[in-house]
Enzyme design. Structure first.
Site, PDB file in Angstrom:
ATOM      1  N   SER A 118      -7.463 -46.261   8.901  1.00 50.17           N
ATOM      2  CA  SER A 118      -6.841 -45.832  10.148  1.00 50.17           C
ATOM      3  C   SER A 118      -5.839 -44.705   9.927  1.00 50.17           C
ATOM      4  O   SER A 118      -5.321 -44.151  10.896  1.00 50.17           O
ATOM      5  CB  SER A 118      -6.130 -47.021  10.816  1.00 50.17           C
ATOM      6  OG  SER A 118      -5.172 -47.590   9.940  1.00 50.17           O
ATOM      7  N   HIS A 139     -13.710 -44.711  11.742  1.00 47.79           N
ATOM      8  CA  HIS A 139     -12.609 -45.573  12.167  1.00 47.79           C
ATOM      9  C   HIS A 139     -13.013 -46.333  13.424  1.00 47.79           C
ATOM     10  O   HIS A 139     -12.952 -45.805  14.531  1.00 47.79           O
ATOM     11  CB  HIS A 139     -11.355 -44.720  12.406  1.00 47.79           C
ATOM     12  CG  HIS A 139     -10.159 -45.504  12.828  1.00 47.79           C
ATOM     13  ND1 HIS A 139      -9.126 -44.957  13.573  1.00 47.79           N
ATOM     14  CD2 HIS A 139      -9.820 -46.808  12.623  1.00 47.79           C
ATOM     15  CE1 HIS A 139      -8.216 -45.883  13.793  1.00 47.79           C
ATOM     16  NE2 HIS A 139      -8.617 -47.014  13.234  1.00 47.79           N
ATOM     17  N   GLU A 151     -13.925 -43.293  15.766  1.00 45.25           N
ATOM     18  CA  GLU A 151     -13.292 -42.030  15.413  1.00 45.25           C
ATOM     19  C   GLU A 151     -13.939 -41.544  14.116  1.00 45.25           C
ATOM     20  O   GLU A 151     -13.787 -42.171  13.068  1.00 45.25           O
ATOM     21  CB  GLU A 151     -11.793 -42.258  15.239  1.00 45.25           C
ATOM     22  CG  GLU A 151     -10.959 -41.004  15.247  1.00 45.25           C
ATOM     23  CD  GLU A 151      -9.468 -41.305  15.180  1.00 45.25           C
ATOM     24  OE1 GLU A 151      -8.692 -40.453  15.628  1.00 45.25           O
ATOM     25  OE2 GLU A 151      -9.080 -42.382  14.671  1.00 45.25           O
ATOM     26  N   ASN A 189      -4.166 -42.808  15.906  1.00 40.35           N
ATOM     27  CA  ASN A 189      -2.864 -43.298  15.461  1.00 40.35           C
ATOM     28  C   ASN A 189      -1.774 -42.240  15.494  1.00 40.35           C
ATOM     29  O   ASN A 189      -0.590 -42.577  15.535  1.00 40.35           O
ATOM     30  CB  ASN A 189      -2.984 -43.911  14.070  1.00 40.35           C
ATOM     31  CG  ASN A 189      -3.583 -45.299  14.143  1.00 40.35           C
ATOM     32  OD1 ASN A 189      -3.234 -46.084  15.002  1.00 40.35           O
ATOM     33  ND2 ASN A 189      -4.507 -45.599  13.254  1.00 40.35           N
TER      34      ASN A 189
END
Length: 296
Positions: A118, A139, A151, A189
């Site tokens: 992540s 991800h 992702e 993130n």
């Protein structure tokens, strides 16, 4: 690609194995612990039962999905025939780099090596292999069988061909892949964690309480859960780790983790996984109960 190996059988790993197997791929699920693998299969079985009960799949699909999964405690045998390996081990850079060094030695040269990280740079992971053009990020979001997004992170050396193949493979899983470049936090993130960190700063500075902060974000911004509850679900240690990646990667003070977050992780208040974070998770009820340390 037909043969998939998934490294790590925890929450993310078993979810990734589940979606690949449900969509007809042969999956080798690899972990150092047979007990962990057995728990993973039980979790996958329960999730499939839930889907059967909701009439999203039938019993035949459930059986076929489980039949598509083979477990291994030996990394070498678990990845030897893989066309794609998806690493979903602990979010620790040293552990991941060691796994990718081993994957370089144990997989066939044509195998694509993906990480579910992540926040850890894909370029850094690819650099410990002799095939950085075949190293990429996948991800997935938690819970993997439910969440649509993948992702797809291309490292500095990741080839166009590998990126296109992983995008297409993600679509075969019924997911919506989004291509991003390899910079700290990627996109998910880089945006989510500063929001969570700002919520913790607001709590730390006494602007509002836990319930008030989460209520504002749920009712005012239509978020399914508030940032502090979400932080508890993610794990406060993971949130801190990602904030440190952002802070070190950009050198910008706006990414500095809140001292309250640092103290909570140091003290072992990690959220759901430890039983207490911003909320108390050992109460055996669906009601959210604010942790004693944050009660007015």
């Amino acid at each position: 690609m037909e043969q998939i190996s998934v490294i790590g059988s925890g929450t993310m790993g078993n979810g990734i194995a589940h979606v690949f197997a449900q969509n007809g791929f042969k999956v080798n699920l690899v972990d150092i612990s047979q007990d962990a693998l057995d728990r993973a299969l039980k979790t996958i079985g329960k999730n499939l039962d839930r889907m059967v009960a909701k009439e999203k799949i039938d019993e035949a699909t459930k059986t076929a999905t489980l039949d598509n999964i083979t477990t291994h405690t030996d990394l070498k045998s678990g990845v030897a025939e893989a066309d794609l390996v998806v690493e979903a081990a602990t979010e620790n850079v040293n552990i991941k780099l060691k796994i990718f060094e081993d994957l370089e030695a144990f997989t066939k040269p044509s195998c694509i090596l993906a990480s579910n990280t992540s926040s850890i740079p894909i370029t850094k992971i690819g650099a410990v292999t002799k095939r950085p053009d075949k190293v990429i990020g996948m991800h997935f979001m938690n819970p993997v069988p439910v969440m649509k997004l993948v992702e797809v992170i291309r490292g500095y050396a990741t080839s166009d061909e590998v990126t296109a193949l992983i995008m297409e493979t993600s679509k075969k899983l019924g997911k919506v892949p989004t291509e991003v470049n390899d910079y700290p936090g990627f996109i998910a993130n880089r945006i989510l964690m500063p929001m969570i960190n700002e919520a913790i700063i607001s709590l730390h500075e006494g602007v509002a309480g836990v319930e008030e902060i989460d209520t504002v974000m749920k009712l005012g911004m239509a978020h399914p859960m508030g940032p502090l509850q979400l932080a508890d679900f993610i794990g406060l240690d993971i949130c801190l780790s990602i904030m440190n990646v952002l802070y070190e990667g950009f050198g910008n003070p706006k990414y500095a983790p809140c001292p309250l977050l640092v103290n909570m992780v140091t003290a072992g208040y990690l959220g759901v996984k430890s039983g207490e974070g911003f909320y108390s998770w050992g109460h055996g009820t669906k009601e959210l109960i604010v942790s004693d340390q944050f009660k007015k």
